[in-house]
Design an enzyme around this catalytic site. Structure first.
Site, PDB file in Angstrom:
ATOM      1  N   GLU A 317       0.853  -1.190   0.000  1.00 42.78           N
ATOM      2  CA  GLU A 317       0.000   0.000   0.000  1.00 42.78           C
ATOM      3  C   GLU A 317       0.891   1.243   0.000  1.00 42.78           C
ATOM      4  O   GLU A 317       1.212   1.795   1.046  1.00 42.78           O
ATOM      5  CB  GLU A 317      -0.926  -0.026   1.216  1.00 42.78           C
ATOM      6  CG  GLU A 317      -1.890  -1.208   1.186  1.00 42.78           C
ATOM      7  CD  GLU A 317      -2.813  -1.231   2.378  1.00 42.78           C
ATOM      8  OE1 GLU A 317      -3.935  -0.704   2.276  1.00 42.78           O
ATOM      9  OE2 GLU A 317      -2.404  -1.762   3.425  1.00 42.78           O
ATOM     10  N   LYS A 320      -0.071   4.783   1.808  1.00 40.68           N
ATOM     11  CA  LYS A 320      -0.176   4.972   3.254  1.00 40.68           C
ATOM     12  C   LYS A 320       0.847   5.989   3.744  1.00 40.68           C
ATOM     13  O   LYS A 320       1.992   5.988   3.313  1.00 40.68           O
ATOM     14  CB  LYS A 320       0.037   3.644   3.981  1.00 40.68           C
ATOM     15  CG  LYS A 320      -1.208   2.791   4.120  1.00 40.68           C
ATOM     16  CD  LYS A 320      -0.955   1.642   5.079  1.00 40.68           C
ATOM     17  CE  LYS A 320      -2.240   0.925   5.422  1.00 40.68           C
ATOM     18  NZ  LYS A 320      -2.010  -0.149   6.412  1.00 40.68           N
ATOM     19  N   GLU A 326       4.845   0.169   6.800  1.00 40.01           N
ATOM     20  CA  GLU A 326       3.428  -0.053   6.500  1.00 40.01           C
ATOM     21  C   GLU A 326       3.155  -0.154   5.003  1.00 40.01           C
ATOM     22  O   GLU A 326       2.121  -0.680   4.591  1.00 40.01           O
ATOM     23  CB  GLU A 326       2.579   1.070   7.098  1.00 40.01           C
ATOM     24  CG  GLU A 326       2.431   1.003   8.590  1.00 40.01           C
ATOM     25  CD  GLU A 326       1.346   0.023   9.034  1.00 40.01           C
ATOM     26  OE1 GLU A 326       0.447  -0.276   8.236  1.00 40.01           O
ATOM     27  OE2 GLU A 326       1.421  -0.451  10.174  1.00 40.01           O
TER      28      GLU A 326
END
Length: 345
Positions: A317, A320, A326
């Site tokens: 992702e 993010k 993350e």
């Protein structure tokens, strides 16, 4: 973290169901990335690779439509922005159920998660009343006992729960001493009572990666990656060879201390990043995920038996913020090619 859950299979990668009631491995479906596949292709990826379960972090209508008739088990999260309204109004909860659950009788929804890692915090006070209102709305619609069949004839009922991080633990060592923080206990004790009454599990995000990078001097990386040659911790008659088990059993001990030892735990997120920080590499990510898949069918020293577990996550992702680990938990690239091979089973 915040994403969903699936099974995966790619170039030698096989993630199959671990059946013990409704227990299975899932892989989280994160959508905060650029160039991700169309929903029908994502669901097709699950099906072609025998993906068994998904966690989605909000009730996206397009994803729910794509899941119709697939028998992919689903955790549907309630948007955090809606929780206060659902807590204060039975009509709002009824409207949410009417909009997001009732129209999809052919989607295998396992759990409705009211909040992700918001206990303790400003929204924590709203979690239990929102859970109660949603459960009452399901009851009123005669959905609470609706049985759905999965691919291998296992059965489940829709259950209302919430997802917490292991930050709710004030004591986690040794596992038998596990206890919630005072703040978290104020909310989780009555929530655990609700779960005991409905038979729903507590959803817990367990990520040994964070424990390891927070204390690398005391926690051997082998203990975090399931590669220890032997037990690292002895706790009474129980021996712990990996950190995942120790954290999960600490959570069970904490539930016992609030009178809810019978509440089952579903691991709603667990993974390892392949980039973006300390010890984040494709090799470590591959090692952790492969070993996790091989391990959860056995249970923990305290609670033997298959552990329903959702791997974080299907795709990287890159949107993010802030940027860091993350962004790098994906098992697949957006072109649906595997980031690394998992040779399991």
């Amino acid at each position: 973290m915040a994403t969903g859950s699936f099974f995966v299979l790619g170039a030698g990668l096989l993630l199959c169901l671990l059946i013990a009631g409704v227990e299975s491995i899932g892989v989280c479906y994160g959508i905060n990335g650029n160039g991700l596949p169309a929903l029908k292709d994502v669901v097709g990826l699950y099906q072609s690779h025998h993906i068994g379960a998904m966690r989605m972090y909000f009730p996206d209508q397009g994803t729910l439509q794509a899941l119709r008739g697939t028998n992919i088990g689903v955790i549907v999260d309630v948007d955090d922005s809606n929780i206060a309204a659902l807590a204060s109004s039975a009509d709002a909860a009824k409207g949410w159920v009417n909009a997001n659950i009732i129209p999809f009788p052919d989607v295998a929804i396992r759990y409705i998660a009211v909040g992700n890692e918001i206990i303790p915090g400003n929204l924590a006070q709203f979690v239990l009343p929102a859970m109660q209102n949603i459960q009452n709305a399901l009851n009123a619609a005669n959905l609470q006992n609706k049985i759905k069949l999965c691919l291998l004839t296992c059965k489940w009922k829709w259950k209302v729960s919430t997802s917490v991080s292991t930050g709710v633990l004030g004591v986690s060592y040794p596992p038998s001493a596990g206890a919630f923080t005072d703040d978290a206990r104020n909310y989780l004790q009555p929530i655990a009572g609700f779960l005991s009454g409905t038979g729903a599990p507590l959803l817990v995000n367990i990520n040994p990666y964070f424990s390891y990078i927070g204390n690398p001097g005391q926690i051997p990386i082998e203990y975090a990656l399931f590669t220890s040659a032997g037990p690292v911790i002895t706790d009474g008659n129980l021996r712990y060879q990996n950190l995942f088990d120790a954290i999960l059993d600490s959570t069970y001990s904490a539930l016992e201390k609030v009178g809810a030892g019978g509440v089952r735990v579903v691991v709603s997120e667990s993974g390892w990043p392949s980039d973006g920080g300390q010890a984040a590499s494709p090799q470590n990510a591959q090692t952790y995920v492969q070993n996790l898949i091989g391990h959860v069918g056995n249970g923990t020293p305290k609670r033997p038996g298959a552990i329903e577990t959702y791997i974080f996550a299907m795709f990287d992702e890159d949107r993010k913020q802030p940027q860091g680990t993350e962004n790098h938990y994906g098992l697949f690239y957006p072109n649906m090619q595997p980031k690394y091979n998992l040779n399991v089973f």
